[in-house]
Scaffold this motif. Structure first.
Motif, PDB file in Angstrom:
ATOM      1  N   ASP A  36       0.801  -1.231   0.000  1.00 50.34           N
ATOM      2  CA  ASP A  36       0.000   0.000   0.000  1.00 50.34           C
ATOM      3  C   ASP A  36       0.834   1.281   0.000  1.00 50.34           C
ATOM      4  O   ASP A  36       0.304   2.366   0.220  1.00 50.34           O
ATOM      5  CB  ASP A  36      -0.954   0.002   1.211  1.00 50.34           C
ATOM      6  CG  ASP A  36      -0.207  -0.093   2.543  1.00 50.34           C
ATOM      7  OD1 ASP A  36       1.040  -0.075   2.532  1.00 50.34           O
ATOM      8  OD2 ASP A  36      -0.879  -0.190   3.589  1.00 50.34           O
ATOM      9  N   VAL A  39      -0.548   3.764  -2.745  1.00 47.41           N
ATOM     10  CA  VAL A  39      -1.990   3.851  -2.979  1.00 47.41           C
ATOM     11  C   VAL A  39      -2.483   5.299  -3.084  1.00 47.41           C
ATOM     12  O   VAL A  39      -2.251   6.093  -2.191  1.00 47.41           O
ATOM     13  CB  VAL A  39      -2.749   3.124  -1.842  1.00 47.41           C
ATOM     14  CG1 VAL A  39      -4.181   3.588  -1.746  1.00 47.41           C
ATOM     15  CG2 VAL A  39      -2.700   1.620  -2.061  1.00 47.41           C
ATOM     16  N   ARG A  42      -6.102   3.554  -6.475  1.00 50.46           N
ATOM     17  CA  ARG A  42      -6.660   2.217  -6.314  1.00 50.46           C
ATOM     18  C   ARG A  42      -6.461   1.689  -4.904  1.00 50.46           C
ATOM     19  O   ARG A  42      -5.571   2.130  -4.200  1.00 50.46           O
ATOM     20  CB  ARG A  42      -5.969   1.263  -7.305  1.00 50.46           C
ATOM     21  CG  ARG A  42      -6.336   1.541  -8.745  1.00 50.46           C
ATOM     22  CD  ARG A  42      -7.635   0.849  -9.075  1.00 50.46           C
ATOM     23  NE  ARG A  42      -8.092   1.201 -10.414  1.00 50.46           N
ATOM     24  CZ  ARG A  42      -9.021   0.508 -11.052  1.00 50.46           C
ATOM     25  NH1 ARG A  42      -9.572  -0.551 -10.503  1.00 50.46           N
ATOM     26  NH2 ARG A  42      -9.409   0.889 -12.241  1.00 50.46           N
ATOM     27  N   VAL A  45      -3.322  -3.654  -2.054  1.00 50.05           N
ATOM     28  CA  VAL A  45      -3.327  -5.015  -2.594  1.00 50.05           C
ATOM     29  C   VAL A  45      -2.879  -6.009  -1.517  1.00 50.05           C
ATOM     30  O   VAL A  45      -1.817  -5.854  -0.922  1.00 50.05           O
ATOM     31  CB  VAL A  45      -2.383  -5.101  -3.822  1.00 50.05           C
ATOM     32  CG1 VAL A  45      -2.301  -6.521  -4.354  1.00 50.05           C
ATOM     33  CG2 VAL A  45      -2.847  -4.139  -4.916  1.00 50.05           C
ATOM     34  N   CYS A 129      -8.068  -5.929 -12.739  1.00 51.98           N
ATOM     35  CA  CYS A 129      -7.813  -4.830 -11.796  1.00 51.98           C
ATOM     36  C   CYS A 129      -8.507  -5.059 -10.454  1.00 51.98           C
ATOM     37  O   CYS A 129      -7.871  -5.007  -9.401  1.00 51.98           O
ATOM     38  CB  CYS A 129      -8.308  -3.501 -12.359  1.00 51.98           C
ATOM     39  SG  CYS A 129      -7.878  -3.212 -14.084  1.00 51.98           S
ATOM     40  N   HIS A 133      -7.108  -4.991  -6.705  1.00 56.77           N
ATOM     41  CA  HIS A 133      -7.479  -3.722  -6.049  1.00 56.77           C
ATOM     42  C   HIS A 133      -8.988  -3.770  -5.815  1.00 56.77           C
ATOM     43  O   HIS A 133      -9.754  -3.255  -6.636  1.00 56.77           O
ATOM     44  CB  HIS A 133      -7.196  -2.524  -6.962  1.00 56.77           C
ATOM     45  CG  HIS A 133      -5.770  -2.399  -7.428  1.00 56.77           C
ATOM     46  ND1 HIS A 133      -4.772  -1.891  -6.637  1.00 56.77           N
ATOM     47  CD2 HIS A 133      -5.187  -2.693  -8.628  1.00 56.77           C
ATOM     48  CE1 HIS A 133      -3.624  -1.870  -7.323  1.00 56.77           C
ATOM     49  NE2 HIS A 133      -3.855  -2.347  -8.524  1.00 56.77           N
TER      50      HIS A 133
END
Ligand code: HEC
Ligand code: HEC
Ligand code: HEC
Ligand code: HEC
Length: 136
Positions: A36, A39, A42, A45, A129, A133
């Motif tokens: 992160d 970030v 998005r 993850v 995606c 995310h």
């Protein structure tokens, strides 16, 4: 009072510096890791680290600066972000990128997952995606 505050300030700087150079030993490989650092557009993850080690993927496939890394190594493992959050050279992939070819994680994670999907259409390796995310 002023002196006290400046000492306090130094203390914070020292703690911050210690965090910056901190790198986990190989044996402290995480079960899961939240990626992160970059970030903005998005969601963060979730990376199932142990699941990938269990797939017998060589450590150096991802930790590419450490050719001989194994689970038994005693060497320290720097995070990807320590080099990819704000790289010195403009050509080094950076985690703020959306591009599949300029983001270090898109190249590494998506690159392998796409190859995997070609070999095994039923794979759980995410390539969309929203699978990496998640939408809020
Ligand atoms: C296999 C997992 C995976 C897939 C699939 C994936 N990404 Fe990423 N993406 C990541 C990771 C990991 C990062 C790095 C996040 C960080 O460092 O904060 C990232 C970073 C980003 C960033 C920069 C950080 C931000 O929040 O602004 C954007 C934008 C992004 N991805 C968009 C996309 C888009 C659009 C797609 C689909 C075309 C996609 N990603 C597909 C894993 C993935
Ligand atoms: C599929 C890719 C992949 C494989 C294979 C892999 N790692 Fe990782 N590893 C990562 C990612 C991504 C992170 C999260 C780094 C970050 O947050 O920047 C990580 C984090 C770590 C960390 C914590 C680093 C820190 O300072 O937070 C250690 C330790 C580690 N890995 C060791 C290993 C060892 C040992 C192996 C082999 C047995 C291995 N990894 C295999 C991708 C991988
Ligand atoms: C010690 C610094 C350092 C660490 C740690 C590091 N990288 Fe890199 N990485 C680089 C540099 C510098 C480059 C630019 C190309 C080169 O010099 O190898 C690069 C290039 C890459 C590339 C592009 C390779 C290509 O073929 O285009 C990917 C993908 C990548 N890194 C992913 C990762 C991931 C994922 C991690 C963590 C598991 C990681 N890197 C950890 C420094 C690092
Ligand atoms: C060298 C190949 C390789 C790399 C690199 C790789 N993966 Fe994977 N990943 C796989 C495979 C293979 C699977 C599917 C395992 C299965 O089907 O059980 C997988 C599965 C996953 C899953 C789904 C787990 C589940 O069981 O639902 C997630 C999430 C994931 N990977 C995230 C990532 C992220 C994020 C990165 C980059 C930091 C990454 N992977 C890098 C090969 C890779």
């Amino acid at each position: 009072m002023r002196k006290l505050w400046s000492r306090f300030g130094l203390g914070i700087v020292a703690v911050f510096a210690a965090t910056m150079v901190y790198a986990a030993a190989a044996s402290q490989a995480p079960e899961k890791s939240t990626i992160d650092d970059c970030v903005t557009k998005r969601a963060a993850v979730e990376f199932p680290h142990k699941a990938h080690v269990d797939l017998k993927i060589a450590c150096s496939t991802c930790h590419h600066t450490q050719e001989n890394l194994t689970a038994e190594s005693t060497e320290a493992v720097p995070s990807c972000g320590s080099c990819h959050n704000a790289p010195e050279k403009p050509e080094t992939p950076i985690c703020t990128q959306m591009s599949a070819t300029k983001n270090p994680f898109h190249i590494n994670c998506m690159g392998c997952h796409k190859e995997e999907a070609k070999k095994n259409p039923a794979t759980k390796a995410p390539t969309k995606c929203d699978d990496c995310h998640p939408k809020a």
